[in-house]
Design a protein around this motif. Sequence first.
Motif, PDB file in Angstrom:
ATOM      1  N   TYR A  71       0.826  -1.206   0.000  1.00 34.16           N
ATOM      2  CA  TYR A  71       0.000   0.000   0.000  1.00 34.16           C
ATOM      3  C   TYR A  71       0.863   1.260   0.000  1.00 34.16           C
ATOM      4  N   PRO A  72       0.532   2.268  -0.855  1.00 36.17           N
ATOM      5  CA  PRO A  72      -0.609   2.303  -1.773  1.00 36.17           C
ATOM      6  C   PRO A  72      -0.253   1.861  -3.185  1.00 36.17           C
ATOM      7  N   ASP A  73       0.934   1.304  -3.373  1.00 39.19           N
ATOM      8  CA  ASP A  73       1.403   0.939  -4.702  1.00 39.19           C
ATOM      9  C   ASP A  73       1.328  -0.565  -4.929  1.00 39.19           C
ATOM     10  N   LYS A  74       1.350  -0.927  -6.195  1.00 39.66           N
ATOM     11  CA  LYS A  74       1.433  -2.324  -6.589  1.00 39.66           C
ATOM     12  C   LYS A  74       2.641  -2.468  -7.496  1.00 39.66           C
ATOM     13  N   LYS A  75       3.575  -3.307  -7.129  1.00 43.53           N
ATOM     14  CA  LYS A  75       4.814  -3.463  -7.871  1.00 43.53           C
ATOM     15  C   LYS A  75       4.759  -4.705  -8.742  1.00 43.53           C
ATOM     16  N   TYR A 306       4.767  -3.215 -16.104  1.00 47.92           N
ATOM     17  CA  TYR A 306       3.946  -2.521 -15.109  1.00 47.92           C
ATOM     18  C   TYR A 306       2.831  -1.727 -15.793  1.00 47.92           C
ATOM     19  N   PHE A 307       3.164  -1.133 -16.931  1.00 45.51           N
ATOM     20  CA  PHE A 307       2.190  -0.289 -17.622  1.00 45.51           C
ATOM     21  C   PHE A 307       1.358  -1.074 -18.625  1.00 45.51           C
ATOM     22  N   LEU A 308       1.642  -2.370 -18.741  1.00 48.88           N
ATOM     23  CA  LEU A 308       0.879  -3.248 -19.628  1.00 48.88           C
ATOM     24  C   LEU A 308       0.610  -2.553 -20.964  1.00 48.88           C
ATOM     25  N   ILE A 309       1.701  -2.235 -21.646  1.00 49.01           N
ATOM     26  CA  ILE A 309       1.616  -1.493 -22.907  1.00 49.01           C
ATOM     27  C   ILE A 309       0.618  -2.170 -23.824  1.00 49.01           C
ATOM     28  N   GLY A 310      -0.344  -1.392 -24.325  1.00 48.40           N
ATOM     29  CA  GLY A 310      -1.474  -1.838 -25.150  1.00 48.40           C
ATOM     30  C   GLY A 310      -1.366  -3.175 -25.852  1.00 48.40           C
ATOM     31  N   ASN A 311      -2.297  -3.529 -26.674  1.00 48.70           N
ATOM     32  CA  ASN A 311      -2.224  -4.801 -27.372  1.00 48.70           C
ATOM     33  C   ASN A 311      -2.114  -4.587 -28.880  1.00 48.70           C
ATOM     34  N   GLU A 312      -1.288  -3.642 -29.282  1.00 51.42           N
ATOM     35  CA  GLU A 312      -1.012  -3.467 -30.692  1.00 51.42           C
ATOM     36  C   GLU A 312      -0.129  -4.616 -31.164  1.00 51.42           C
ATOM     37  N   LYS A 313       0.365  -4.523 -32.404  1.00 47.46           N
ATOM     38  CA  LYS A 313       1.059  -5.667 -32.990  1.00 47.46           C
ATOM     39  C   LYS A 313       2.573  -5.593 -32.907  1.00 47.46           C
ATOM     40  N   TYR A 314       3.095  -4.546 -32.295  1.00 48.89           N
ATOM     41  CA  TYR A 314       4.539  -4.343 -32.372  1.00 48.89           C
ATOM     42  C   TYR A 314       5.088  -3.825 -31.050  1.00 48.89           C
ATOM     43  N   LYS A 355       2.052   7.916 -12.704  1.00 49.65           N
ATOM     44  CA  LYS A 355       1.005   8.877 -12.355  1.00 49.65           C
ATOM     45  C   LYS A 355       0.017   9.054 -13.497  1.00 49.65           C
ATOM     46  N   GLU A 356       0.543   9.117 -14.709  1.00 46.77           N
ATOM     47  CA  GLU A 356      -0.324   9.304 -15.878  1.00 46.77           C
ATOM     48  C   GLU A 356      -1.249   8.107 -16.084  1.00 46.77           C
ATOM     49  N   ILE A 357      -0.701   6.900 -15.951  1.00 44.73           N
ATOM     50  CA  ILE A 357      -1.536   5.717 -16.197  1.00 44.73           C
ATOM     51  C   ILE A 357      -2.539   5.511 -15.064  1.00 44.73           C
ATOM     52  N   GLN A 358      -2.186   5.862 -13.830  1.00 44.09           N
ATOM     53  CA  GLN A 358      -3.131   5.738 -12.726  1.00 44.09           C
ATOM     54  C   GLN A 358      -4.326   6.670 -12.933  1.00 44.09           C
ATOM     55  N   GLN A 359      -4.065   7.877 -13.409  1.00 40.21           N
ATOM     56  CA  GLN A 359      -5.150   8.814 -13.694  1.00 40.21           C
ATOM     57  C   GLN A 359      -6.033   8.307 -14.825  1.00 40.21           C
ATOM     58  N   LYS A 360      -5.391   7.753 -15.841  1.00 39.73           N
ATOM     59  CA  LYS A 360      -6.133   7.223 -16.985  1.00 39.73           C
ATOM     60  C   LYS A 360      -6.978   6.024 -16.583  1.00 39.73           C
ATOM     61  N   MET A 361      -6.399   5.113 -15.774  1.00 40.40           N
ATOM     62  CA  MET A 361      -7.123   3.922 -15.340  1.00 40.40           C
ATOM     63  C   MET A 361      -8.292   4.287 -14.441  1.00 40.40           C
ATOM     64  N   ALA A 362      -8.096   5.261 -13.567  1.00 38.00           N
ATOM     65  CA  ALA A 362      -9.176   5.683 -12.666  1.00 38.00           C
ATOM     66  C   ALA A 362     -10.348   6.221 -13.464  1.00 38.00           C
ATOM     67  N   ALA A 363     -10.056   7.043 -14.466  1.00 39.70           N
ATOM     68  CA  ALA A 363     -11.118   7.612 -15.303  1.00 39.70           C
ATOM     69  C   ALA A 363     -11.821   6.540 -16.113  1.00 39.70           C
TER      70      ALA A 363
END
Length: 371
Positions: A71-75, A306-314, A355-363
């Motif tokens: 808490y409050p992070d997930k590694k 950690y950021f689980l970069i999208g599911n594009e092809k490359y 910080k950016e991805i946490q804000q995006k995920m929350a929204a």
Amino acid sequence: MTKKNKKVDPGIEFDNSVDKEIFKLRNKQSKCMHAGCNAFAISSHSISRAISLGEIAKDGILLTPKSERKYPDKKYFIGDIGYKDASTFMGFCEDHDKKLFHELDRHSIQTYMDIVTQLYRSISYNYSIDSVYLIAQIRVLERLMETHENVVMNAMHKNHSMLSRLENLQTRLSDLMQKDKVKQEVQDPFSVNRIQASNIGIYYKKLNFQVPIAINTKYMYRLSNEEFELFVINIPYKDCTDFLVMFDLEYSKYFHSFLEYIFSSDINILNYIERVIVSSENWWLKPEILEHHSDLKKRIIQEDLYFLIGNEKYYDISIFDELRLSLISDDPKFDQEREKLTLLPEREPFEKRKKEIQQKMAATTLRLFED
């Protein structure tokens, strides 16, 4: 005190509907998934331990994504797992596990029956794993019931819909396994096989080399109010690899051009597998692959996970260096592939990205629950 529900099992009664729901899920998990069987499930493998996981393990060890809650992070990090524990789930009783998957534990895919049976095995794994996640999530959502009842009920409905889709796919694949036509051999396994049956779309290709990672994962897609999945399975053997992708045929128009591109060449498949590594969690990798990379390269790959970069092809980093070299030539069209072997991309500082991805995920989470 909340009024008690009626008994659903002799000697058991519940104080609330959440406990009742969790009991139903856990009871289902403990029983064999094969239709009509009430025997208790054992720990099954979704990828063959004997001829696949054992082939890429080093001293019995594989690498897999792991998370550490603090808490409050997930590694997120990439850690060890014994190959006997990799890809396991509580799925089938000992008798059905042997009967259903005997051929898959003896040789790579040879017949259409092998394809369907492997997909049935993989879907069963996903159902089991998602049920575990759902139980944990129900407990969290329960705390919000009094203040955000509509949001909680909507979230539970979405989760149950996902499990229902998986269960429906399970049933369709099980029915396919009873048909004689699937016993036929795959005529040209090293070419792209496009299969349509029981409203299921399947792409399959056997590679004549080992891609030393086992994968059994799914991606969630959302279009308007509809949700659907793409399933990706990679099975390495001693000297070849089976690569499969499955989806509900109803959504083929969203996947057709994408999958045609992925399956158009072996290097494209390898690129996509590398993308899967940093955008999913259910994979098991040969340890030597990362051992040969620099500390900086390993750190970037682990942070990208950690950021689980999208599911594009490359993916812009080469993970399988030696394999990549064997698949490309001096042709200028492979310049980008060669650059990936020597150049590392620059990333924003980890904390800024987090910080950016946490804000995006929350929204995103709030929007999904409120839709």
